[in-house]
Write an enzyme that holds these catalytic residues in place. Structure first.
Site, PDB file in Angstrom:
ATOM      1  N   GLY A  68      32.638 -19.706  38.353  1.00  6.47           N
ATOM      2  CA  GLY A  68      33.892 -20.026  38.795  1.00  6.47           C
ATOM      3  C   GLY A  68      34.392 -19.623  40.353  1.00  6.47           C
ATOM      4  O   GLY A  68      33.537 -19.787  41.132  1.00  6.47           O
ATOM      5  N   SER A  69      35.465 -19.115  40.306  1.00  7.50           N
ATOM      6  CA  SER A  69      35.973 -18.898  41.786  1.00  7.50           C
ATOM      7  C   SER A  69      35.553 -17.992  42.732  1.00  7.50           C
ATOM      8  O   SER A  69      35.755 -18.014  43.739  1.00  7.50           O
ATOM      9  CB  SER A  69      37.525 -19.003  41.760  1.00  7.50           C
ATOM     10  OG  SER A  69      38.283 -20.140  41.239  1.00  7.50           O
ATOM     11  N   ILE A  70      34.871 -17.009  42.075  1.00  2.87           N
ATOM     12  CA  ILE A  70      34.084 -16.074  42.999  1.00  2.87           C
ATOM     13  C   ILE A  70      33.002 -16.954  43.811  1.00  2.87           C
ATOM     14  O   ILE A  70      32.760 -16.278  44.692  1.00  2.87           O
ATOM     15  CB  ILE A  70      33.385 -14.872  42.140  1.00  2.87           C
ATOM     16  CG1 ILE A  70      32.390 -15.323  41.103  1.00  2.87           C
ATOM     17  CG2 ILE A  70      34.426 -14.003  41.257  1.00  2.87           C
ATOM     18  CD1 ILE A  70      31.618 -14.314  40.695  1.00  2.87           C
ATOM     19  N   LYS A  90      33.694 -19.407  45.425  1.00  4.75           N
ATOM     20  CA  LYS A  90      34.432 -19.596  46.745  1.00  4.75           C
ATOM     21  C   LYS A  90      33.944 -18.921  47.931  1.00  4.75           C
ATOM     22  O   LYS A  90      34.266 -19.076  49.073  1.00  4.75           O
ATOM     23  CB  LYS A  90      35.617 -19.602  46.487  1.00  4.75           C
ATOM     24  CG  LYS A  90      36.149 -20.861  45.416  1.00  4.75           C
ATOM     25  CD  LYS A  90      37.654 -20.822  45.158  1.00  4.75           C
ATOM     26  CE  LYS A  90      37.991 -21.850  43.959  1.00  4.75           C
ATOM     27  NZ  LYS A  90      39.432 -21.887  43.523  1.00  4.75           N
TER      28      LYS A  90
END
Length: 488
Positions: free
Chosen positions: A215-217, A219
């Protein structure tokens, strides 16, 4: 007649040659595959006869051997067995060895003579004392990390390590089990059935073997690719609630379908703090498949860390076109990472872009306490320039403020909420570091923890990671300079 004899002799010589080649391959190149296989009866007998060395951490004995009533050696795990089981593994004369007990089997049995000793018994194996293994893990931090997961009934993992060296301070995995029950011949069968029936797979070290969508980690890695493509924290990106995947009519939305900071355009700094999916899709597409792959590879995605433990490699997946790049830029589609890889990712940012090899074994000692080997910090690569690392660290400080609403803990972080199966609750992540303490942490809680479908990394995982960072010990002071050496 002579021709028949010659043909028979040649055929016999070819058979002998084939036998010698096969013997050489087995002894020289496939020894680990056969000799260390838990189904090998020779290993089973050796497990009973050899007084394996201890495994310890922070002065506490975690694994030791004793002679049972049958006169054979049996393994015992006297301290914190549940906290350490997924790291240590077990030794069983029925089910073999696992985890560090398997990875360091040669050291623990004192087998330094090479592969031939695996198959050829000398009669001197009985009562032989193996070498001991000392871990880098801090027992108190390990107990706390395991309790953060176990007391809440969470499935997942927590890893804490030192960015400057790579030494692992905690590696907790839940659910866990009692390795004493598998080591004990009287309880082994029932315990084995119980752990294998548990859908949470307690025999796995979830910190090393469970590769999950980040997920967003992820990013953090997309930002690294964006910086290389010319973006800065002040670059403007879309903050709209959704974007359409290139060449399709499929929308990709922000969390909850909401616009980012009111919509319109937002800076990368704001997009990172608020974890705006649409902004990172735009930046990921601009960086391109090659840029994203180069950044992921530099951070160790797709790489197995050799720590004496079974390890998954994670993957970026295939990026044949725009839609795949767009989804991968926010850590979805086929992107996977382990908690250990996530901790290394955060640690690399904290360590000015230098990625260090993680290690969990500090040293191996002979029975007389002389040193066989000792781990040394090893740099794998420079994933970021110091300037790029400082930029991403600054963005992570902003993310911590946005998540926590507090600017006084000194942590830099990123949260993540990852979809992984239709109808399933999300896996939720938190990665962070405390540069002053030289500690980085990664937390993953599977299937939403206690919040189900509405879970986020900020709600579920970040309190666990902060607890570990607060409790983590500061690095030891450097050794005092030798006065005589200084004079010389």
């Amino acid at each position: 007649m002579n021709k028949s004899i010659r043909l028979g002799a040649v055929f016999s010589l070819l058979l002998i040659l084939a036998l010698l080649v096969h013997f050489t391959v087995v002894q020289g190149f496939r020894e680990e595959e056969y000799a260390q296989d838990a189904r090998n009866s020779r290993i089973t007998m050796d497990l009973k006869r050899i007084n394996r060395g201890q495994i310890s951490a922070g002065g506490q004995v975690l694994a030791e051997s004793f002679k049972n009533e049958s006169g054979f050696y049996q393994r015992a795990y006297p301290n914190m067995p549940f906290s350490f089981a997924p790291v240590l593994g077990y030794v069983s004369d029925r089910y073999g060895t696992a985890q560090l007990e398997a990875g360091y089997n040669g050291s623990l049995t004192g087998d330094t003579a090479g592969s031939s000793s695996r198959f050829l018994r000398t009669g001197q194996e009985d009562d032989h004392v193996g070498n001991s293994v000392e871990l880098t893990i801090d027992p108190q931090l390990q107990a706390l990390a395991f309790d953060q997961l176990n007391s809440r009934g969470f499935e997942g993992a927590i890893v804490a390590l030192r960015p400057s060296s790579g030494e692992v301070l905690a590696m907790a995995s839940s659910p866990s089990y009692d390795p004493n029950l598998i080591a004990n011949p009287q309880t082994a069968e029932g315990a084995w059935a119980d752990v294998n029936a548990n859908p949470g797979k307690p025999l796995l070290n979830h910190a090393m073997q469970d590769q999950l969508p980040p997920g967003s980690i992820f990013k953090i890695i997309t930002t690294a690719a964006g910086l290389r493509a010319g973006f800065t924290p002040d670059s403007l990106l879309t903050g709209e609630a959704q974007t359409i995947l290139p060449g399709t009519d499929i929308p990709l939305t922000n969390y909850g379908g909401m616009p980012c900071a009111g919509g319109g355009e937002v800076t990368l700094r704001t997009a990172f703090a608020l974890s705006c999916n649409t902004a990172f899709v735009q930046m990921g597409l601009a960086a391109g498949a090659d840029g994203l792959r180069d950044a992921a590879t530099a951070f160790g995605v797709g790489e197995r860390y050799d720590m004496g433990l079974p390890a998954a490699a994670g993957s970026l997946g295939d990026l044949p076109s725009g839609p795949e790049v767009a989804q991968s830029a926010i850590g979805q589609r086929d992107v996977t990472m382990t908690a250990t890889q996530a901790a290394v990712m955060a640690a690399t940012v904290a360590n000015d872009g230098k990625r260090m090899a993680p290690y969990v074994v500090k040293r191996v000692l002979r029975p007389d306490l002389t040193e066989v080997s000792a781990a040394r910090p090893r740099q794998l690569n420079e994933a970021l320039t110091p300037e790029e690392a400082a930029t991403i660290a600054d963005l992570m400080y902003g993310s911590e403020r946005a998540t926590w609403g507090y600017d006084g803990n000194g942590f830099a972080s990123k949260t993540g909420t990852a979809e992984h199966a239709e109808g399933a609750d999300p896996h939720v992540w938190y990665v962070a570091f405390d540069k002053g303490k030289d500690v980085a942490v990664a937390v993953v809680v599977k299937n939403g923890g206690n919040l189900g479908a509405g879970a986020t990394g900020g709600q579920v995982s970040s309190p666990l990671g902060r607890a570990v960072l607060y409790a983590a010990p500061a690095p030891p002071p450097p050794p005092a300079e030798n006065s005589d050496a200084a004079r010389n």
